[in-house]
Design a protein around this motif. Structure first.
Motif, short mmCIF file in Angstrom:
data_model
loop_
_atom_site.label_atom_id
_atom_site.label_comp_id
_atom_site.label_asym_id
_atom_site.label_seq_id
_atom_site.Cartn_x
_atom_site.Cartn_y
_atom_site.Cartn_z
N HIS A 182 -6.46 -13.46 36.57
CA HIS A 182 -5.29 -13.59 35.71
C HIS A 182 -5.59 -14.62 34.62
O HIS A 182 -6.23 -15.64 34.88
N SER A 183 -5.08 -14.38 33.43
CA SER A 183 -5.17 -15.35 32.35
C SER A 183 -3.80 -15.49 31.72
O SER A 183 -3.18 -14.50 31.36
N LYS A 184 -3.34 -16.74 31.60
CA LYS A 184 -2.01 -16.99 31.08
C LYS A 184 -2.08 -17.89 29.85
O LYS A 184 -2.93 -18.77 29.76
N ALA A 185 -1.20 -17.66 28.91
CA ALA A 185 -1.01 -18.53 27.75
C ALA A 185 0.50 -18.74 27.65
O ALA A 185 1.23 -17.86 27.21
N ILE A 186 0.97 -19.91 28.06
CA ILE A 186 2.40 -20.10 28.29
C ILE A 186 2.90 -21.44 27.74
O ILE A 186 2.13 -22.36 27.47
N LEU A 187 4.19 -21.52 27.63
CA LEU A 187 4.92 -22.76 27.42
C LEU A 187 5.81 -22.92 28.65
O LEU A 187 6.40 -21.95 29.11
N PHE A 188 5.85 -24.14 29.21
CA PHE A 188 6.67 -24.31 30.40
C PHE A 188 7.34 -25.68 30.41
O PHE A 188 6.93 -26.61 29.70
N THR A 189 8.39 -25.78 31.19
CA THR A 189 9.10 -27.03 31.35
C THR A 189 9.34 -27.27 32.84
O THR A 189 9.56 -26.33 33.61
N VAL A 190 9.26 -28.53 33.26
CA VAL A 190 9.48 -28.92 34.66
C VAL A 190 10.29 -30.21 34.68
O VAL A 190 10.48 -30.85 33.65
N GLY A 191 10.76 -30.58 35.87
CA GLY A 191 11.41 -31.87 36.02
C GLY A 191 12.89 -31.82 36.31
O GLY A 191 13.51 -32.87 36.57
N TYR A 192 13.49 -30.64 36.26
CA TYR A 192 14.93 -30.51 36.50
C TYR A 192 15.19 -29.39 37.50
O TYR A 192 14.27 -28.67 37.91
N ALA A 336 15.39 -23.12 40.48
CA ALA A 336 13.97 -23.03 40.14
C ALA A 336 13.45 -24.42 39.76
O ALA A 336 14.20 -25.26 39.27
N GLN A 337 12.15 -24.62 39.96
CA GLN A 337 11.53 -25.90 39.61
C GLN A 337 10.87 -25.86 38.24
O GLN A 337 10.52 -26.91 37.69
N SER A 338 10.69 -24.66 37.70
CA SER A 338 10.00 -24.53 36.42
C SER A 338 10.48 -23.28 35.70
O SER A 338 10.85 -22.29 36.34
N VAL A 339 10.47 -23.34 34.37
CA VAL A 339 10.73 -22.16 33.54
C VAL A 339 9.50 -21.96 32.65
O VAL A 339 8.98 -22.91 32.07
N GLU A 340 9.04 -20.71 32.57
CA GLU A 340 7.87 -20.38 31.76
C GLU A 340 8.22 -19.31 30.73
O GLU A 340 9.02 -18.42 31.00
N TRP A 341 7.57 -19.43 29.57
CA TRP A 341 7.64 -18.39 28.54
C TRP A 341 6.22 -18.10 28.08
O TRP A 341 5.45 -19.03 27.84
N GLY A 342 5.83 -16.84 27.97
CA GLY A 342 4.50 -16.56 27.45
C GLY A 342 3.90 -15.28 27.96
O GLY A 342 4.60 -14.39 28.45
N GLY A 343 2.56 -15.19 27.85
CA GLY A 343 1.85 -13.97 28.15
C GLY A 343 0.93 -14.09 29.36
O GLY A 343 0.52 -15.20 29.73
N GLU A 344 0.61 -12.94 29.92
CA GLU A 344 -0.30 -12.88 31.07
C GLU A 344 -1.12 -11.60 30.98
O GLU A 344 -0.60 -10.54 30.65
N VAL A 345 -2.41 -11.72 31.26
CA VAL A 345 -3.31 -10.57 31.31
C VAL A 345 -3.95 -10.53 32.69
O VAL A 345 -4.38 -11.56 33.22
N TYR A 346 -3.99 -9.34 33.27
CA TYR A 346 -4.69 -9.15 34.54
C TYR A 346 -5.91 -8.27 34.32
O TYR A 346 -5.82 -7.21 33.69
N SER A 347 -7.05 -8.72 34.85
CA SER A 347 -8.28 -7.94 34.82
C SER A 347 -9.25 -8.54 35.82
O SER A 347 -9.28 -9.76 36.02
N THR A 348 -10.06 -7.70 36.42
CA THR A 348 -11.09 -8.21 37.34
C THR A 348 -12.24 -8.86 36.59
O THR A 348 -13.11 -9.46 37.21
N THR A 349 -12.25 -8.77 35.26
CA THR A 349 -13.30 -9.42 34.48
C THR A 349 -12.81 -10.67 33.75
O THR A 349 -13.46 -11.15 32.83
N ILE A 350 -11.65 -11.20 34.15
CA ILE A 350 -11.21 -12.51 33.64
C ILE A 350 -12.22 -13.56 34.12
O ILE A 350 -12.59 -13.60 35.29
N GLY A 351 -12.66 -14.43 33.21
CA GLY A 351 -13.59 -15.49 33.57
C GLY A 351 -15.01 -15.01 33.79
O GLY A 351 -15.83 -15.76 34.32
N GLN A 352 -15.30 -13.77 33.39
CA GLN A 352 -16.65 -13.24 33.56
C GLN A 352 -17.21 -12.80 32.21
O GLN A 352 -16.50 -12.77 31.21
#
Length: 429
Positions: A182-192, A336-352
């Motif tokens: 998995h590869s993610k590019a996100i904006l997130f917030t935590v703490g509340y 919830a402990q976190s909120v995320e906004w953004g993209g995600e890609v799934y592939s078996t060749t992530i990081g390869q």
């Protein structure tokens, strides 16, 4: 003679089709699996009161709302449907002034994104409507179920957690921590304590290289450890293994254990309770944004009903699609402990190497502000009665040479988040 020839030709055709069927996906299928898939599909369609054939090839079944797939979940056997949320914190509290990104660094200033056009349309709606008392359900295709490793795994994400030791990460990628496949590019917030998250997501149609890969953009709320998290999310996806094509489609997803054994997209497993007869989960969205052209967006709002603890999904500004009941979860049913906004890609060749060429967003890097994918009007709902701009946010990318992020927050009243990328490129070989 003519009748004999016709029968022979028909028999040959049937033999070829059967041979293709049992050798689908590079392997062989047992007669048992074929029969199992047929029984499953027949079971899912048993309560269809009306069928709508969409111009894009989808079939929409109008299912009796009280006999929908969700109630096959053991925990929901005696669940009573909530037809509408008891509380909807749609009011917004917008604070003017600049925002600060992680580490206190100023984000790059520039022109604000052109005013977006809101989209709530789905292609199938051109062909008909589902009557009241039913829900609109996109029919699962036989070939997608046959390709799945098992019926139980169909529609489920692969677990994303793994423990990489320093030095084992692909040296061609500037990434210290990589999620497994998995590869993610996100904006997130935590703490509340988060009770909701909302945003406008620009709708794109990224290139997806292989049939077992996907690219999504979503609003997500999460709680729990990284290897056993609970999550509810919604947005748009290009996911051939679930939908059988590369159209951009509306989705919801949930898991109670980091996608190990629970959860799925849409209604492909019991869990999510749909209340809308106007929106079909998994159906194609239109129109789609094109780089440099009009920016079409969908508005997604996920929020918790304070009286029932149901997590609702709202599409646009007024259409409540349905909800995840608290019986599915152990911790996120409270908050919830976190909120995320953004993209995600799934592939078996992530990081390869070679890296997947599956795109995130519209395939443009975030630094190309006028053309890249964007998420705007990001809001959170905490203990107050209004939606707020999050005070402190963090941007994160697993592989910023493949998919990167950029938060614009200085000198504008409302922050804008840019993300995405082409996947494989000279910097991400």
């Amino acid at each position: 003679m003519r009748k004999v020839f016709h029968f022979s030709a028909m028999r040959s055709t049937m033999f070829i089709l059967l041979w293709l069927l049992i050798t689908v996906h590079g392997g062989s299928l047992s007669r048992h699996k074929i029969l199992e898939v047929e029984r499953k599909l027949k079971y899912l369609r048993r309560h269809s009161l009306k069928t709508i054939e969409s111009e894009d090839g989808d079939i929409i079944d109008c299912i009796d709302i009280n006999k929908q797939p969700a109630f096959d979940h053991p925990a929901l056997k005696d669940h009573k449907i909530q037809m509408a949320p008891t509380h909807n914190s749609a009011k917004e509290e917008v604070t003017s002034g600049s925002r600060t990104s992680r580490n206190g660094n100023n984000s790059k200033s520039g022109k604000m994104m052109n005013e977006s056009l809101s989209v709530t349309s789905q292609v199938w709606q051109k062909s008909g409507k589902c009557p009241k008392g039913t829900i609109a359900v996109r029919r699962i295709r036989k070939r997608e179920l046959l390709k799945a490793h098992s019926i139980e795994e169909y529609g489920r994400k692969k677990p994303s957690f793994s423990h990489h030791q320093h030095g084992q990460v692909n040296k061609n990628l500037d990434s210290f921590v990589q999620l497994k496949n998995h590869s993610k590019a996100i904006l997130f917030t935590v703490g509340y304590r988060y009770l909701g998250g909302k945003a406008d997501l620009r709708v794109c149609n990224p290139f997806v290289e292989k049939d077992d890969e996907y690219s999504t953009t979503q609003v997500a709320l999460l709680t729990g450890p990284h290897n056993d998290f609970e999550c509810v999310q919604s947005g748009w996806a290009v996911n051939p293994s679930v939908y059988g094509d590369r159209q951009t489609r509306l989705f919801v997803y949930w898991t109670a254990d980091g996608s190990r054994e629970s959860g799925c997209f849409d209604l492909t497993c019991p869990g999510f309770i749909q209340t809308s007869n106007e929106i079909a989960l998994g159906a194609a969205i239109y129109p789609i944004s094109i780089p440099g052209d009009l920016p079409y967006v969908i508005t997604i709002y996920i929020f918790k009903d304070p009286y029932t603890n149901n997590w609702w999904v709202q599409y646009g500004e007024k259409t409540n699609i349905g909800y995840w009941p608290p019986e599915l979860f152990e911790t996120i049913l409270y908050n919830a402990q976190s909120v995320e906004w953004g993209g995600e890609v799934y592939s078996t060749t992530i990081g390869q190497t070679p890296h997947t060429a599956t795109q995130m967003g519209n395939g443009q890097f975030a630094s190309v502000l006028s053309f890249s994918s964007a998420i705007t009007r990001m809001r959170i709902h905490d203990n107050s009665d209004v939606l707020k701009i999050p005070e402190l946010v963090y941007d994160y990318s697993d592989e910023y040479n493949c998919y990167d992020v950029w938060l614009m927050s200085d000198y504008i009243d409302d922050p804008q988040f840019y993300y995405g990328g082409p996947g494989r490129n000279p910097k991400c070989p």
